[in-house]
Design an enzyme around this catalytic site. Sequence first.
Site, PDB file in Angstrom:
ATOM      1  N   TYR A 120      -2.571  -9.082  15.984  1.00  0.00           N
ATOM      2  CA  TYR A 120      -2.363  -8.057  14.947  1.00  0.00           C
ATOM      3  C   TYR A 120      -3.371  -6.921  15.136  1.00  0.00           C
ATOM      4  CZ  TYR A 120      -3.069  -5.797  10.420  1.00  0.00           C
ATOM      5  OH  TYR A 120      -3.254  -4.865   9.431  1.00  0.00           O
TER       6      TYR A 120
ATOM      7  N   ASP B 101      15.367   0.274  10.289  1.00  0.00           N
ATOM      8  CA  ASP B 101      14.233  -0.124  11.119  1.00  0.00           C
ATOM      9  C   ASP B 101      13.730   1.128  11.830  1.00  0.00           C
ATOM     10  OD1 ASP B 101      12.734  -1.186  13.489  1.00  0.00           O
ATOM     11  OD2 ASP B 101      13.353  -3.082  12.587  1.00  0.00           O
TER      12      ASP B 101
ATOM     13  N   ASP C 276      12.241   2.091   5.013  1.00  0.00           N
ATOM     14  CA  ASP C 276      11.726   0.722   5.094  1.00  0.00           C
ATOM     15  C   ASP C 276      12.916  -0.177   5.443  1.00  0.00           C
ATOM     16  OD1 ASP C 276       8.980  -0.742   3.525  1.00  0.00           O
ATOM     17  OD2 ASP C 276      10.611  -1.972   4.342  1.00  0.00           O
ATOM     18  N   ASN C 277      12.672  -1.200   6.255  1.00  0.00           N
ATOM     19  CA  ASN C 277      13.784  -2.117   6.564  1.00  0.00           C
ATOM     20  C   ASN C 277      13.824  -3.305   5.592  1.00  0.00           C
ATOM     21  OD1 ASN C 277      11.671  -3.676   7.427  1.00  0.00           O
ATOM     22  ND2 ASN C 277      12.288  -3.801   9.577  1.00  0.00           N
TER      23      ASN C 277
ATOM     24  N   LYS D 145      -3.081  -2.711  16.297  1.00  0.00           N
ATOM     25  CA  LYS D 145      -3.682  -1.567  15.593  1.00  0.00           C
ATOM     26  C   LYS D 145      -4.532  -0.748  16.564  1.00  0.00           C
ATOM     27  CE  LYS D 145      -2.028  -2.327  11.531  1.00  0.00           C
ATOM     28  NZ  LYS D 145      -1.014  -1.423  10.984  1.00  0.00           N
TER      29      LYS D 145
ATOM     30  N   ASN E 242       9.670  -7.011   4.466  1.00  0.00           N
ATOM     31  CA  ASN E 242       8.641  -7.673   3.658  1.00  0.00           C
ATOM     32  C   ASN E 242       8.495  -6.995   2.294  1.00  0.00           C
ATOM     33  OD1 ASN E 242       6.640  -9.706   3.381  1.00  0.00           O
ATOM     34  ND2 ASN E 242       5.025  -8.203   3.777  1.00  0.00           N
TER      35      ASN E 242
ATOM     36  N   PHE F  91     -10.481  -1.518   4.726  1.00  0.00           N
ATOM     37  CA  PHE F  91     -11.212  -2.775   4.659  1.00  0.00           C
ATOM     38  C   PHE F  91     -10.315  -3.765   3.892  1.00  0.00           C
ATOM     39  CE2 PHE F  91     -15.049  -2.496   7.146  1.00  0.00           C
ATOM     40  CZ  PHE F  91     -14.800  -1.263   7.706  1.00  0.00           C
TER      41      PHE F  91
ATOM     42  N   ILE G  46       0.845  -1.210   0.000  1.00  0.00           N
ATOM     43  CA  ILE G  46       0.000   0.000   0.000  1.00  0.00           C
ATOM     44  C   ILE G  46       0.876   1.255   0.000  1.00  0.00           C
ATOM     45  CG2 ILE G  46      -1.910   1.193   1.154  1.00  0.00           C
ATOM     46  CD1 ILE G  46      -2.598  -1.584   2.461  1.00  0.00           C
TER      47      ILE G  46
ATOM     48  N   SER H 229      -6.904  -0.649  10.565  1.00  0.00           N
ATOM     49  CA  SER H 229      -7.557  -1.751   9.867  1.00  0.00           C
ATOM     50  C   SER H 229      -8.972  -1.958  10.394  1.00  0.00           C
ATOM     51  CB  SER H 229      -6.730  -3.018  10.123  1.00  0.00           C
ATOM     52  OG  SER H 229      -7.454  -4.163   9.790  1.00  0.00           O
TER      53      SER H 229
ATOM     54  N   ASN I 235      -4.389 -14.770   2.163  1.00  0.00           N
ATOM     55  CA  ASN I 235      -5.551 -13.960   1.789  1.00  0.00           C
ATOM     56  C   ASN I 235      -6.119 -14.425   0.454  1.00  0.00           C
ATOM     57  OD1 ASN I 235      -3.703 -11.448   3.305  1.00  0.00           O
ATOM     58  ND2 ASN I 235      -5.692 -12.078   4.060  1.00  0.00           N
ATOM     59  N   LEU I 236      -7.394 -14.135   0.268  1.00  0.00           N
ATOM     60  CA  LEU I 236      -8.132 -14.704  -0.854  1.00  0.00           C
ATOM     61  C   LEU I 236      -7.556 -14.335  -2.233  1.00  0.00           C
ATOM     62  CD1 LEU I 236     -10.543 -16.281  -1.929  1.00  0.00           C
ATOM     63  CD2 LEU I 236     -11.981 -14.268  -1.532  1.00  0.00           C
TER      64      LEU I 236
END
Length: 341
Positions: free
Chosen positions: A150, A60, A33-34, A154, A37, A179, A14, A126, A200-201
């Site tokens: 998780y 980090d 960004d480290n 948040k 991922n 969402f 994102i 989230s 995830n789907l």
Amino acid sequence: MDKYVLVTGGTGYIGSHTAVALLEAGYQIVIIDNLNNSSKEVLSRIEEITGTTPPFVQADLRDTDTVHEVFEKYSVTSVMHFAGHKAVGESVENPSMYYANNIGSTLSLIEAMQAAEIFTLIFSSSATVYSSTALSPFKEETEKDPINPYGMTKYLIEQRLTDLIKTHADWRIGLLRYFNPLGAHPTGRLGETSIGTPNNLMPYLMQVASGKLPKLKIFGDDYDTPDGTCIRDYIHVADLAKGHLAALQFLKGRTGAHAWNLGTGKGTSVLELVETVEKVIGYPINREITSRREGDVIEAIADPSKAYAELLWRAELTIDDMCKDSWNWQQQNPDGYSSTR
Ligand code: NAD
Ligand code: UD1
């Protein structure tokens, strides 16, 4: 015009789409960004799309001194904070890692922001913060009760950020509750990558569609919904990115902490999503119905009316757009960012 916007987690899914939207809107950005991922290749892809390679610092966020140095070097005036771990299952297996990274990096970021007197922060929250027993559509004030570590990180981060207002009235905080993000950049140069088998789907569907995985398991068709499968509010990542720009604009004129749902307000069932993918790819998806997945809620749909009223933002792209763009990304990048053209 802001001097620089710091985008934490800006090489992620994102964050990278939002980085492009910021650059296209004329903002200057710096990314931290480290690469825990994500891949450095994302920076070249951002350059391909926008003609600009944003400055990048591999660090980090818990390294407060480095974050502070970035603030000074680039005269940062606002922060979009995407960095964090995001896999629900992994958070159940290793909650300490989630608390340490998600909460630790946010506390460190706040400390560095306070030291540099930067008070504008937009946070990636989230829909998971809402209670699993709450009824859709969720409004921002719907009961919160995250059921996994998780989601709890948040929720706790939202509380800490909201608390900041009490100590310094200049804080301008945006809490964006996403969402279910899907889709990819329309060029196919940016998209979502999964390490190992996706949970995830959509990423799972894409791997079945491309023959990397043999079969999609549909987790239950005996829910109390029109076709028996669960319903979600899927939103295109490009619409999400625009929501961040709208929130940044809003916060220029307003202090305080503000939460907004970023969703479409429309529900799509698992079967409807599968059928849309089948239409896009032109052949059937191998699938079977299996038992329900533990922890799944029947329906999670946003009421996005507050975002429209206050940010003048609304999602514009359709489920068709999401499926087309995800498939374009998958075809162009079968191995994610390690794929060659
Ligand atoms: P992503 O994993 O693609 O991006 C997150 C980025 O943060 C990665 O590039 C990772 O390397 C980096 N990162 C993680 N910990 C870090 C640290 N301590 N220091 C520096 N960098 C670090 O995830 P995404 O899908 O782009 O999600 C972005 C944010 O949105 C996350 O906070 C996530 O929890 C939230 N969110 C995502 C979804 C979703 O479905 N993708 C839904 C709701 C909320
Ligand atoms: C999950 C997380 C949520 C997170 C989101 C995006 C849970 C309980 N929630 O949401 O916190 O923000 O991912 O990262 O894990 N499905 C199948 N087969 C599959 C995969 C999924 O049938 O192989 C179904 C699920 O049962 C669900 C729907 O597809 O009904 C969407 O699942 P998924 O993409 O994992 O998202 P969520 O569960 O909504």
